[in-house]
Enzyme design. Structure first.
Site, mmCIF file in Angstrom:
data_model
loop_
_atom_site.group_PDB
_atom_site.id
_atom_site.type_symbol
_atom_site.label_atom_id
_atom_site.label_comp_id
_atom_site.label_asym_id
_atom_site.label_seq_id
_atom_site.Cartn_x
_atom_site.Cartn_y
_atom_site.Cartn_z
ATOM 1 N N LYS A 88 -13.367 -8.847 6.524
ATOM 2 C CA LYS A 88 -12.449 -7.973 5.770
ATOM 3 C C LYS A 88 -11.078 -7.941 6.443
ATOM 4 O O LYS A 88 -10.912 -8.382 7.573
ATOM 5 C CB LYS A 88 -13.035 -6.575 5.691
ATOM 6 C CG LYS A 88 -13.127 -5.867 7.044
ATOM 7 C CD LYS A 88 -13.916 -4.572 6.954
ATOM 8 C CE LYS A 88 -13.998 -3.907 8.311
ATOM 9 N NZ LYS A 88 -14.905 -2.741 8.296
ATOM 10 N N ARG B 292 -18.920 8.696 4.133
ATOM 11 C CA ARG B 292 -18.125 7.759 3.341
ATOM 12 C C ARG B 292 -19.013 7.306 2.181
ATOM 13 O O ARG B 292 -19.679 8.116 1.562
ATOM 14 C CB ARG B 292 -17.660 6.617 4.261
ATOM 15 C CG ARG B 292 -16.389 5.945 3.851
ATOM 16 C CD ARG B 292 -15.882 4.986 4.926
ATOM 17 N NE ARG B 292 -16.681 3.763 5.050
ATOM 18 C CZ ARG B 292 -16.423 2.766 5.905
ATOM 19 N NH1 ARG B 292 -15.398 2.856 6.718
ATOM 20 N NH2 ARG B 292 -17.186 1.698 5.957
ATOM 21 N N TYR C 157 19.673 -2.083 16.574
ATOM 22 C CA TYR C 157 20.046 -0.931 15.751
ATOM 23 C C TYR C 157 20.022 0.361 16.554
ATOM 24 O O TYR C 157 19.138 0.590 17.379
ATOM 25 C CB TYR C 157 19.049 -0.786 14.596
ATOM 26 C CG TYR C 157 19.125 -1.887 13.569
ATOM 27 C CD1 TYR C 157 20.347 -2.367 13.098
ATOM 28 C CD2 TYR C 157 17.960 -2.443 13.057
ATOM 29 C CE1 TYR C 157 20.397 -3.369 12.140
ATOM 30 C CE2 TYR C 157 17.997 -3.436 12.096
ATOM 31 C CZ TYR C 157 19.226 -3.896 11.636
ATOM 32 O OH TYR C 157 19.270 -4.876 10.699
ATOM 33 N N MET D 71 13.183 -5.317 11.435
ATOM 34 C CA MET D 71 12.301 -5.834 10.385
ATOM 35 C C MET D 71 11.942 -7.301 10.645
ATOM 36 O O MET D 71 10.793 -7.709 10.509
ATOM 37 C CB MET D 71 12.970 -5.699 9.012
ATOM 38 C CG MET D 71 12.034 -6.007 7.860
ATOM 39 S SD MET D 71 12.856 -6.008 6.260
ATOM 40 C CE MET D 71 13.368 -4.308 6.100
HETATM 41 C C1 LIG Z 1 -15.745 -2.792 9.392
HETATM 42 C C2 LIG Z 1 -17.206 -2.713 9.219
HETATM 43 C C3 LIG Z 1 -18.063 -3.394 10.106
HETATM 44 C C4 LIG Z 1 -17.566 -4.122 11.325
HETATM 45 O O1 LIG Z 1 -17.064 -3.221 12.287
HETATM 46 P P1 LIG Z 1 -16.622 -3.738 13.736
HETATM 47 O O2 LIG Z 1 -16.472 -2.508 14.554
HETATM 48 O O3 LIG Z 1 -15.312 -4.428 13.543
HETATM 49 O O4 LIG Z 1 -17.672 -4.664 14.219
HETATM 50 C C5 LIG Z 1 -19.414 -3.383 9.812
HETATM 51 N N1 LIG Z 1 -19.893 -2.714 8.726
HETATM 52 C C6 LIG Z 1 -19.095 -2.035 7.888
HETATM 53 C C7 LIG Z 1 -19.695 -1.317 6.729
HETATM 54 C C8 LIG Z 1 -17.729 -1.999 8.102
HETATM 55 O O5 LIG Z 1 -16.940 -1.315 7.276
#
Ligand SMILES: *Cc1c(COP(=O)(O)O)cnc(C)c1O
Length: 386
Positions: A35, A136, A278, A326
């Site tokens: 992700k 969550r 800046y 930037m």
């Molecule tokens: C992000 C995530 C992981 C991985 O987490 P890390 O700490 O980066 O290993 C695993 N399971 C879920 C559901 C996540 O959202």
């Protein structure tokens, strides 16, 4: 070639990190979390490293999953197990079903997906998410007891439940895992309810642990571990590193996969008394040789690092002068180079005996390295090196 910063990914480091996890987790499978553009490393570049080495792939969005399927087709690779762990609509699920991607069902809204699958004549593999204490996504224990997941029992014509998962809330911030153990107990209770009420088979894949728990809480390893940050060679936290040493008796070696480098746009002398950047926040006390780097907060170099950060040039620390802009950072290279020829600065990674870690950069920016890494611009050139 344009004058721009770039990212280097070490295939060797990635392989070593997968091996380190396999050595620790034993018979559990190892899945990679890709992700956030693979934690900023680049989804497809990281996929080229991960695909042949890990047992499953986890992404947040359907688009990421479909990009993985397209990459597999383009490169003639077999299909890996891909699971979308983020939110999905019923329409998303039709597309995922067509591409043999699995989706997570996390609440009763998933009944819409069941109806859509029936209407389209498609079947989907699903993993059921249990909220065991993070608050969550996922079915809560109370929700399961009220029958919120009972619809799975009559959806077996279109849904095959392949797995049950949950996610820890507090494994990285502590060195004792009491809350995580409570979550594990909730998981077992939820799984029992799913078997009893929702027709979920006893032998489905169970997964819970991310990077930290996989190391420091052995009972959490279950059938597969979902490893994010650690496969990129980064420790989830200082607490995890401390706990791992205690629990494992030895510290696994994680090798950072990513380095960030920038060429100079120009190297020049500024006379004593010159202002830099800046807001005129920096003034040169002496004649100063500066390198202007074509990289800034647009690229993910945090503006909060202004006045604190340094980069490496020829193995030497060079302070960032004034504010991060930037598209520009100005660094003092008076002593790091002998003339005004172009230099290459290392913003993250090693140069000679010096290195700058993701944790260090995140510390300058008063945040965690998960955030600084995922903010690395998707536009940056990523190069896989041996
Ligand atoms: C992000 C995530 C992981 C991985 O987490 P890390 O700490 O980066 O290993 C695993 N399971 C879920 C559901 C996540 O959202």
């Amino acid at each position: 070639m344009t004058v721009a910063s770039w990212l280097e990914l070490s295939g060797h480091a990635y392989t070593a990190n997968v091996a380190a996890y396999r050595a620790v987790v034993g018979k559990a499978k190892v899945g990679a979390v890709l992700k956030g553009n693979a934690y900023g490393h680049g989804l497809l570049e990281t996929l080229s490293l991960a695909h042949g080495q890990v047992d499953s792939l986890y992404v947040i969005t359907p688009a990421e999953a479909l990009a993985i399927r397209a990459w597999e087709t383009q490169h003639g690779k077999p299909r890996r197990e891909v699971l979308v762990i983020g939110a999905v609509s019923a329409d998303d699920c039709l597309e995922l079903a067509r591409h043999q991607v699995s989706a997570v069902a996390a609440d009763r809204g998933f009944e819409d997906t069941v109806r859509a699958l029936r209407a389209a004549g498609l079947k989907l593999d699903v993993h059921v998410h249990l909220d065991t204490g993070l608050g969550r996504e996922g079915f809560t224990r109370a929700g399961l007891e009220k029958g919120e997941a009972d619809f799975f029992a009559s959806a077996q014509d279109v849904i095959t439940v392949r797995g049950v998962l949950s996610h820890f809330s507090n494994t990285e911030d502590v060195t004792e895992q009491d809350y995580a153990r409570t979550q594990l107990a909730n998981f077992e209770a939820g799984f029992a309810l799913l078997r009893a009420r929702a027709g979920v088979a006893a032998d489905v894949q169970r997964h819970f642990a991310a990077s930290a728990a996989a190391l420091v809480l052995p009972p959490s390893r279950l059938d597969v571990v979902r490893v994010g940050i650690a496969l990129y060679g980064l420790w989830p936290s200082a607490e995890t590193r401390l706990s791992a040493r205690v629990v494992l008796g030895t510290l696994p070696t994680l090798e950072p996969v990513l380095s960030w480098k920038s060429p100079s746009q120009v190297v020049k002398w500024l006379p004593a008394g010159s202002f830099v950047g800046y807001g005129c926040t920096w003034r040169c006390a002496a004649d100063t040789r500066v390198a202007v780097l074509p990289v800034g907060y647009w690229d993910g170099y945090p503006r909060l690092a202004s006045g604190k950060a340094y980069v490496l040039v020829n193995g030497q620390r060079c302070p960032v002068l004034g504010r991060v802009m930037m598209n520009h950072v100005i660094v003092d290279v008076t002593h790091a180079t002998a003339d005004e020829r172009p230099v290459v600065a290392t913003l993250l990674g090693r140069d000679g005996d010096e290195s700058i870690s993701a944790e260090t950069l995140a510390g300058w920016a008063q945040t965690i390295h998960y955030e600084t890494m995922t903010r690395l611009g998707p536009h940056l050139r990523r190069v896989v090196v041996g």
